[in-house]
Design a protein around this motif. Structure first.
Motif, PDB file in Angstrom:
ATOM      1  N   ILE A  21       0.736  -1.057  -0.012  1.00  0.00           N
ATOM      2  CA  ILE A  21      -0.208   0.069  -0.030  1.00  0.00           C
ATOM      3  C   ILE A  21       0.904   1.426   0.106  1.00  0.00           C
ATOM      4  O   ILE A  21       0.686   2.297  -0.824  1.00  0.00           O
ATOM      5  N   GLN A  25       2.531   4.449  -3.487  1.00  0.00           N
ATOM      6  CA  GLN A  25       2.120   5.946  -3.259  1.00  0.00           C
ATOM      7  C   GLN A  25       3.590   6.769  -3.826  1.00  0.00           C
ATOM      8  O   GLN A  25       4.623   6.536  -3.695  1.00  0.00           O
ATOM      9  N   ARG A 107      -7.672   1.750   7.911  1.00  0.00           N
ATOM     10  CA  ARG A 107      -8.242   1.711   6.352  1.00  0.00           C
ATOM     11  C   ARG A 107      -6.896   2.185   5.575  1.00  0.00           C
ATOM     12  O   ARG A 107      -6.061   2.928   6.186  1.00  0.00           O
ATOM     13  N   ARG A 108      -6.867   1.891   4.539  1.00  0.00           N
ATOM     14  CA  ARG A 108      -5.752   2.005   3.376  1.00  0.00           C
ATOM     15  C   ARG A 108      -5.633   3.538   3.368  1.00  0.00           C
ATOM     16  O   ARG A 108      -4.526   3.948   3.599  1.00  0.00           O
ATOM     17  N   ASP A 109      -6.371   4.559   3.212  1.00  0.00           N
ATOM     18  CA  ASP A 109      -6.150   5.919   3.153  1.00  0.00           C
ATOM     19  C   ASP A 109      -5.583   6.428   4.518  1.00  0.00           C
ATOM     20  O   ASP A 109      -4.891   7.442   4.502  1.00  0.00           O
ATOM     21  N   ASP A 110      -6.263   6.087   5.747  1.00  0.00           N
ATOM     22  CA  ASP A 110      -5.707   6.449   6.869  1.00  0.00           C
ATOM     23  C   ASP A 110      -4.285   5.939   7.280  1.00  0.00           C
ATOM     24  O   ASP A 110      -3.660   6.803   7.729  1.00  0.00           O
ATOM     25  N   ILE A 112      -1.915   5.752   4.762  1.00  0.00           N
ATOM     26  CA  ILE A 112      -1.098   6.639   4.194  1.00  0.00           C
ATOM     27  C   ILE A 112      -1.050   8.046   4.664  1.00  0.00           C
ATOM     28  O   ILE A 112      -0.040   8.676   4.973  1.00  0.00           O
ATOM     29  N   HIS A 113      -2.129   8.396   5.071  1.00  0.00           N
ATOM     30  CA  HIS A 113      -2.300   9.723   5.899  1.00  0.00           C
ATOM     31  C   HIS A 113      -1.407   9.639   7.017  1.00  0.00           C
ATOM     32  O   HIS A 113      -0.478  10.761   7.193  1.00  0.00           O
TER      33      HIS A 113
END
Length: 228
Positions: A21, A25, A107-110, A112-113
């Motif tokens: 994941i 990016q 979660r994936r986006d969390d 990365i964030h």
């Protein structure tokens, strides 16, 4: 600027999933992976990643000891990974310098964030487990008869420490103190510098442990969020 990340977890599929994941990016590169704490520390010493994502429970050298060594020896920012039932020593990991923690089902986006936020120098907590930290504060801290003043801090910096511990952002601190956001940032930096603290997480823990603030309402907001 690319963020170099070390991922350490003794479960191969979990480690590979997080690495995949993050490596996808454009601004993040996974520069090393480890299956235990000892390897994580060795790789951190070798590659000096910007962020180390460490599982709390690993064989041999556990995540707590790995976090302590990595934070003491480098500028690498550490995020701890834990299960839903938060391990009791995550609190200790934050005390030794970790910049926050996330649940393994993040979660994936969390995820990365979180890496981006911590790499930028902020601290990050998952609100779903922040309540457990507050419980831990109440368990380990002895409340003094009166809230003490912090030696070395000016009255305004003392106020700032209290506001940090209550979870206020720089903008909210500025509003509370009726100063500019720039001045609020300066106060925050002064507090961290004078007390020898790494970030807002450690400042919050310090404030609760020393009785500068007492337990209050539990925070609650959806999704992980930076402190400040």
């Amino acid at each position: 600027m690319t963020i170099g990340v070390l991922v350490a977890d003794d479960q191969d599929l979990v480690r590979a999933g997080f690495a995949s994941i993050l490596d996808a990016q454009p601004d993040i590169t996974v520069i090393a992976e480890a299956g235990d704490g000892e390897a994580a520390v060795a790789l951190a010493r070798r590659f000096r990643p910007d962020v180390a994502l460490l599982d709390v429970r690993m064989p041999g050298t556990d995540g707590l000891e790995a976090a302590r060594l990595i934070c003491a020896e480098s500028e690498t920012r550490v995020i701890m990974l834990t299960t839903f039932d938060v391990d009791s020593y995550v609190y200790e990991a934050l005390r030794v310098g970790a910049s926050g923690f996330l649940l393994k089902d993040v979660r994936r986006d969390d995820l990365i964030h979180a890496v981006r936020v911590v790499a930028a120098g902020e601290a990050l907590l998952a609100p779903s487990v922040t309540r457990r930290l507050i419980t831990e504060f109440s368990r380990v801290r002895t409340v003094p008869a009166a809230a003490p003043s912090e030696p070395g801090l000016t009255p305004r910096e003392q106020e700032t420490l209290v506001l940090i511990a209550r979870g206020l952002s720089n903008a909210e601190i500025a509003a509370a103190l009726v100063v500019s956001t720039h001045t609020a940032k300066t106060h925050v930096s002064n507090v961290l510098g004078k007390l020898g603290l790494r970030d807002r997480v450690q400042a919050t823990i310090h404030a609760y442990e020393t009785g500068v603030v007492t337990l209050g309402a539990e925070p609650g907001a959806p999704g992980p969020h930076p402190i400040g």
